[in-house]
Every structure is written in structure tokens, then in C-alpha cells.
Motif scaffolding. Structure first.
Motif, mmCIF file in Angstrom:
data_model
loop_
_atom_site.group_PDB
_atom_site.id
_atom_site.type_symbol
_atom_site.label_atom_id
_atom_site.label_comp_id
_atom_site.label_asym_id
_atom_site.label_seq_id
_atom_site.Cartn_x
_atom_site.Cartn_y
_atom_site.Cartn_z
ATOM 1 N N GLU A 96 54.245 -45.332 9.265
ATOM 2 C CA GLU A 96 55.166 -46.114 10.101
ATOM 3 C C GLU A 96 56.604 -45.639 9.932
ATOM 4 O OE1 GLU A 96 54.358 -50.005 8.685
ATOM 5 O OE2 GLU A 96 52.340 -50.073 9.575
ATOM 6 N N ARG A 97 56.959 -45.201 8.707
ATOM 7 C CA ARG A 97 58.318 -44.699 8.454
ATOM 8 C C ARG A 97 58.449 -43.219 8.793
ATOM 9 N NH1 ARG A 97 57.235 -47.923 3.902
ATOM 10 N NH2 ARG A 97 56.735 -46.088 2.641
ATOM 11 N N ARG A 98 57.346 -42.595 9.183
ATOM 12 C CA ARG A 98 57.300 -41.176 9.524
ATOM 13 C C ARG A 98 57.794 -40.289 8.376
ATOM 14 N NH1 ARG A 98 57.071 -43.672 14.207
ATOM 15 N NH2 ARG A 98 56.079 -42.651 15.981
ATOM 16 N N GLU A 99 57.318 -40.624 7.188
ATOM 17 C CA GLU A 99 57.665 -39.814 6.028
ATOM 18 C C GLU A 99 56.988 -38.449 6.120
ATOM 19 O OE1 GLU A 99 56.943 -41.791 2.321
ATOM 20 O OE2 GLU A 99 58.067 -43.589 2.904
ATOM 21 N N THR A 100 57.655 -37.450 5.544
ATOM 22 C CA THR A 100 57.140 -36.088 5.539
ATOM 23 C C THR A 100 56.661 -35.718 4.136
ATOM 24 O OG1 THR A 100 58.708 -35.504 7.279
ATOM 25 C CG2 THR A 100 57.743 -33.688 6.037
ATOM 26 N N TRP A 159 49.288 -39.303 0.370
ATOM 27 C CA TRP A 159 49.305 -40.333 1.405
ATOM 28 C C TRP A 159 48.783 -41.623 0.782
ATOM 29 C CZ3 TRP A 159 45.574 -41.041 6.124
ATOM 30 C CH2 TRP A 159 45.982 -42.168 6.855
ATOM 31 N N GLN A 209 53.550 -36.785 5.032
ATOM 32 C CA GLN A 209 52.460 -37.714 5.335
ATOM 33 C C GLN A 209 52.201 -37.820 6.836
ATOM 34 O OE1 GLN A 209 54.931 -38.287 3.181
ATOM 35 N NE2 GLN A 209 53.915 -38.612 1.208
ATOM 36 N N ILE A 210 53.272 -37.881 7.625
ATOM 37 C CA ILE A 210 53.086 -38.011 9.067
ATOM 38 C C ILE A 210 52.434 -36.755 9.639
ATOM 39 C CG2 ILE A 210 55.423 -37.170 9.602
ATOM 40 C CD1 ILE A 210 53.405 -39.892 11.502
ATOM 41 N N GLY A 215 52.420 -47.596 5.446
ATOM 42 C CA GLY A 215 53.864 -47.683 5.552
ATOM 43 C C GLY A 215 54.522 -46.323 5.656
ATOM 44 N N GLN A 216 53.956 -45.314 4.971
ATOM 45 C CA GLN A 216 54.505 -43.966 5.054
ATOM 46 C C GLN A 216 54.390 -43.408 6.471
ATOM 47 O OE1 GLN A 216 51.934 -42.609 1.798
ATOM 48 N NE2 GLN A 216 53.780 -41.928 0.729
#
Length: 294
Positions: A271-275, A264, A277-278, A268-269
Motif C-alpha cells: 500500500e505504501r509502494r515500498e521498494t 515482504w 516489495q512493490i 502495508g508495504q
């Protein structure tokens, strides 16, 4: 790598050389730190060379408060309040940085956590005036910063927090740390604030059952399955989970597949809902919200 067209080959060659380069860079400090520990950290930390470098920033530009401490010192810190004030008193969350020192990424995470949790979030400078994006110096800063010194600074930050507007007299405390800061977080709560909730993001865990048994608050651990460091890899996360269970401490330790250390990196990760990390964000914030709500 001169004249070589294969850029990947250049990176691999640099990867072979970089541990030795880091060890050599740390040799001047051998009289101040344990050399085997320096060598071990240098070999592991070589993988950081291929990460996107953190942007160095002047600490005075990142910090927005100066916290009074012992010996007439001041601790630089970034303090974040929620943009939408909650209805009641504020809990307090300490956010401890990685071995790079206080950075723009940590400042952004502190603000994001304050907004999400409705808390006073404080990210102190645990290196007392140092920050870097140079791996050998980062290792040196981590190895030369003892737990006792961090404990004293965090205690001072909490005393300052108690005097701030909107903070209740007996406010709940959470301590969240990344990498270096994750290890210092669990070190602080097991020795100084057993009533504080702990969130360890890929930090070296405390594994002594008798130390963990002192905790009266829960622990959340978040790790990457591909982490190469022996003290924070999948096996280390499993040992942490087992030790917490044996100590009778409420815990939620997860090892996320497909990612390594420090996965993480920035808000920004989220906000972009990256996996994943979200998922890690939701795990940690749900854990802290539950604790704060009591």
C-alpha cells in the motif's frame, strides 16, 4: 549487556550467542531430525531474532473454513474471495505460510492476492494446528513437517476448492509460498501438480533438473540479494534459474538488491509502494495473471 549503554553492542552480543541458544533449544529433538540440518538452520535463523516479531494468533480465529481431509481430519484454512467478483469462473491460488505457521500477515496477503487476481485464494495451515513466534519452535515445525504430508493436505484443499461456488471444473491452479512455504510449493508442483504455476518467495528451490522437467507450467522465483542462507541466497537463485533453463521450464527468477530474507512482510508495504516489495508484488501478480488468463 547489563550496564552497557551501547544498545547496538548488546544486540551484537546477542547475535553471537543466539545461534548457540537455538542449537541448544533444538537438541531435545535430535533423535527426530538430522542434527546437522538442525544446526545449520539454527545458525541461519538467528537473524530472525532481530526482526519485528509476528503477532501470535489463535488458528481458529485466523481460519474461516475447515477442509475435510483423510483420516477424518480437518485442515484449518483461510479462504478469500475477491471483494469485486470477476465476470467469469474463479481460478484457485494456494498461499503457503512461512515457518511461523499461518499468521495474520499471510491472511492479509491472501485477501490482497484474491482482490488483485480475481481468484479463490486459500491459505491452509500446513502445520496441522501449530503456529508460533518463537524461532526454535518455528525451526522445529519446519524440519518436522515432511513434504509428503504437505502434499496430502494441499491435495485435499484442491479437492475442496473444486466443490466451491464459482470455481470452474478444470480450474487453473497457482501455488505461492513464502520461505518454508516456498520450498513446499515447488516440492508440491514438481511431484503432484506439474500443471500448476509456482511462485517461490525466498524458499529453498528444487535444483534437480529431472524433477523440474516434470513441470508443464511456469515458475516464478523471488529472492533477496542479501539473504544469508546458502539455500536461498543470490547463488541459490542463480542455480535455480540455471536448473529451470536446463529443464526447459518457462521461468522468471529475480534476485532483488538491497534486501535479505523475508523482505515482504505485510500488505502495508504494498500500500505504501515500498521498494523493492512493490516490484516483487507486481512481478508475482503479473506472472499469475498471465497464467490464469491462459
Amino acid at each position: 549487556c547489563k550496564g552497557r549503554a551501547n544498545a547496538r553492542g548488546c544486540r551484537e552480543e546477542a547475535g553471537v550467542r543466539s545461534p548457540l541458544m537455538l542449537i541448544i533449544a533444538l537438541l531435545p529433538f535430535a533423535r527426530s531430525i538430522a542434527l546437522p540440518a538442525a544446526v545449520s538452520r539454527a545458525v541461519w535463523a538467528s537473524h530472525h531474532l532481530f526482526e519485528r516479531p509476528l503477532q501470535s494468533a489463535v488458528l481458529e480465529d485466523l481460519a474461516n473454513v475447515k477442509v475435510p481431509a483423510e483420516e477424518d481430519r480437518e485442515i484449518l484454512a483461510f479462504a478469500a474471495r475477491p471483494k469485486v467478483p470477476p465476470g467469469g469462473a474463479l481460478p484457485v491460488l494456494l498461499v503457503l505460510h512461512e515457518f511461523w505457521g499461518l499468521s495474520g500477515s499471510i491472511v492479509d496477503k491472501a485477501q490482497g492476492l484474491a482482490d488483485e487476481l480475481g481468484c479463490l485464494c486459500i491459505a491452509p495451515d500446513c502445520f496441522r494446528g501449530e503456529t508460533t513466534d518463537f524461532v526454535p519452535k518455528a525451526i522445529w515445525l519446519a524440519l518436522s513437517t515432511p513434504q509428503q504430508r504437505v502434499n496430502a493436505d494441499l491435495a485435499a484443499v484442491l479437492r475442496w476448492a473444486a466443490s466451491q461456488d464459482g470455481v470452474a471444473e478444470n480450474f487453473p491452479v497457482g501455488v505461492l509460498g513464502f520461505c518454508f512455504g516456498g520450498g513446499k510449493a515447488i516440492g508440491f508442483t514438481t511431484t503432484m501438480r506439474p500443471d500448476a504455476a509456482t511462485v517461490v518467495f525466498y524458499g529453498e528451490p528444487v535444483l534437480k533438473v529431472e524433477a523440474l522437467a516434470a513441470l508443464s507450467a511456469p515458475v516464478c522465483g523471488i529472492y533477496g540479494a542479501e539473504d544469508p542462507q546458502p539455500t536461498t541466497n543470490r547463488a541459490a537463485a542463480a542455480r535455480f534459474r540455471s536448473a529451470l533453463a536446463e529443464a526447459g521450464v518457462e521461468h522468471d527468477v529475480t534476485c532483488y538488491e538491497g534486501v535479505g530474507h523475508a523482505f515482504w512482510k505485510d500488505m502495508g508495504q504494498i500500500e505504501r509502494r515500498e521498494t523493492p516489495q512493490i516490484a516483487a508484488w507486481r512481478q508475482s501478480t503479473t506472472f499469475l495473471r498471465t497464467f490464469f488468463d491462459g
